[in-house]
Motif scaffolding. Structure first.
Motif, short mmCIF file in Angstrom:
data_model
loop_
_atom_site.label_atom_id
_atom_site.label_comp_id
_atom_site.label_asym_id
_atom_site.label_seq_id
_atom_site.Cartn_x
_atom_site.Cartn_y
_atom_site.Cartn_z
N UNK A 131 0.25 10.43 3.99
CA UNK A 131 0.09 11.56 3.37
C UNK A 131 0.78 11.21 1.87
N UNK A 132 0.36 11.84 0.71
CA UNK A 132 1.18 11.65 -0.58
C UNK A 132 2.55 11.82 -0.44
N UNK A 146 -3.99 -6.87 2.01
CA UNK A 146 -3.33 -5.96 2.50
C UNK A 146 -2.36 -5.39 1.81
N UNK A 147 -1.38 -6.38 0.73
CA UNK A 147 -0.21 -6.08 -0.02
C UNK A 147 -1.03 -5.04 -1.18
N UNK A 153 -3.41 0.23 -4.28
CA UNK A 153 -4.42 1.34 -3.95
C UNK A 153 -3.73 2.41 -3.36
N UNK A 154 -2.94 2.61 -2.40
CA UNK A 154 -2.30 3.67 -2.16
C UNK A 154 -1.25 4.11 -2.85
N UNK A 159 1.91 7.10 -2.39
CA UNK A 159 2.49 6.33 -1.09
C UNK A 159 3.23 5.40 -1.68
N UNK A 160 4.51 5.29 -1.25
CA UNK A 160 5.58 4.28 -1.27
C UNK A 160 5.50 3.24 -0.45
#
Length: 436
Positions: A131-132, A146-147, A153-154, A159-160
């Protein structure tokens, strides 16, 4: 004289009721390599076909309206557990369901899902969990895509992330998780062995750290791990504390460099959460790919065993070569911490390794260009031997400073050994090294 078109059916037994292949015989639990030949498929439901047909259909006919409603209750999440029958090929299909049944067997997982690629599996996993404002804690290095997905992107959606090195100690893992625990940690994501360095993560230490730090929390973050490099033959992370195992099925599971697919397997409650997201965004693999994977799973143990034996012979030759600086092969671990993780978590060294040549990019390129049997291509786990340059190819998008910190240097070549003759491969590497 009897009409020859009229067959005497009096001696023919009635059709058998659908049945599934046994999972035990005489109290003996059958091995995955045996179950790959028939588990989850009943030939009597497909005109006696020995192998599952490819079900090329977009939709499935319901027996009645009430059944259709019940299936959609499962698909939409109004009733847990997913559809109880076939609905629509974005949700499920016979080939995909048989594949998922067999994927789960290798690691005794409660459930499994198949996806259109390894990255679609990872993306669907992340989207179903975060979630944000959440944090993803992960090991490093990870596969570059993936990184990128986590950080770039996220990150755009609030997203942290925090990370720790693949070989981190329990104390180092504790420090990172404690820092992250000030907010909601959506997921702990691992990759072991790490791509492309082959560094191992202590899965058991991560699980113990998670359990301790989040002991009094309202929810514990699940632990997911990309096990593509070793599993399922050489490492089974669910046995060491992971909740979800991630695969690029393109690699060893597919094993012939002719398909792209991904998989997740693990605890059913978590898999159901991901299934709901997959149903929504449509990242399931197609039936033809699922059928090809079923074919490949029948020889998975044979192919991986041969490739592992070949890798051991090739690496024994490369280890002392004067133009080799060092090797990242799990059969030659010198670091005591990494050796301890290997002894506890792994049952084999695999067939993919990192080769550090003396020199830099120029020497690495000369070596790669001189190969004649090994193919210059990305990917791994196929029947053929592949070699690539991570810093200039798969991990090109990773910032230079982070590549340096993670050991992804210009003299690093990643090699995936196939099932060719080992002595032929040694001859190829020998002549390629002479080009440096």
């Amino acid at each position: 004289m009897a009409d020859p078109t009229e067959a005497d059916l009096s001696g023919i037994p009635a059709p058998q009721a659908p049945r599934s292949d046994p999972e035990t015989i005489g109290g003996r639990k059958l091995k995955p390599s045996t179950l790959m030949m028939g588990h989850g498929f009943d030939p009597t439901l497909s005109e006696g076909s020995l192998k599952p047909p490819i079900f090329l259909t977009s939709t499935f006919v319901f027996p009645n309206a009430a059944a259709g409603k019940r299936h959609f209750e499962g698909v939409t999440g109004k009733r847990p557990g997913g559809a109880e029958g076939l609905v629509y090929s974005r949700f499920n299909g016979p080939n995909q369901e048989i594949l998922e049944d067999r994927l789960a067997i290798w690691e005794e997982a409660e459930d499994a899902l198949a996806f259109s690629s390894g990255m679609s599996a990872i993306a669907t996993l992340f989207l179903s969990m975060v979630r944000p404002g959440d944090t993803i804690v992960h090991s490093g290095p990870l596969y570059a895509a993936t990184e990128t997905l986590i950080a770039k992107v996220l990150g755009r959606f609030g997203v942290h992330w925090l990370d720790f090195p693949a070989g981190a100690t329990r104390e180092e893992i504790d420090a990172v998780l404690a820092k992250a625990a000030t907010g909601r940690v959506a997921l702990i994501y691992l990759e072991s062995p790490a791509n492309p360095t082959n560094a191992l993560v202590d899965i058991a230490a991560v699980a113990a750290s998670r359990d301790a730090i989040f002991a009094n929390a309202a929810e514990q973050p699940p632990i997911a791990i990309d096990n593509t490099f070793l599993g399922p033959l050489w490492q089974q992370p669910l046995r060491h504390g992971a909740d979800i195992v991630v695969y690029s099925l393109t690699k060893y599971a597919g094993g012939h460099s002719d398909l792209v697919a991904g998989g997740l397997l693990g605890k059913k409650a978590l898999i159901d959460t991901v299934r709901s997201m997959r149903n929504t965004i449509g990242t399931i693999c197609d039936p033809n790919t699922a059928w090809m994977l079923l074919r490949s799973l029948e020889t998975l143990e044979l192919r991986m065993s041969r490739a592992g034996e070949n890798a051991a012979k090739v690496c024994a030759f490369l280890r002392d070569h004067p133009k080799v600086e060092r090797m990242g092969y799990l059969g030659f671990i010198e670091d005591a911490r990494q050796k301890d993780i290997y002894d506890r978590h792994c049952t084999g060294a695999g067939s993919t390794f990192s080769l550090y040549l003396k020199g830099g990019e120029a020497e690495a390129f000369r070596f790669l260009d001189a190969l004649r049997i090994a193919k210059l291509a990305v990917s791994l786990g196929g029947t053929e031997t592949l070699a690539s340059h991570p810093a200039g190819m798969t991990h090109l998008s990773v910032p230079d400073a982070r590549k340096a910190a993670l050991g992804i240097t210009d003299n690093l070549v990643r090699i995936s050994i196939g099932v060719e003759d080992a002595d032929d491969l040694i001859a190829d590497f020998d002549q390629a090294l002479s080009a440096i």
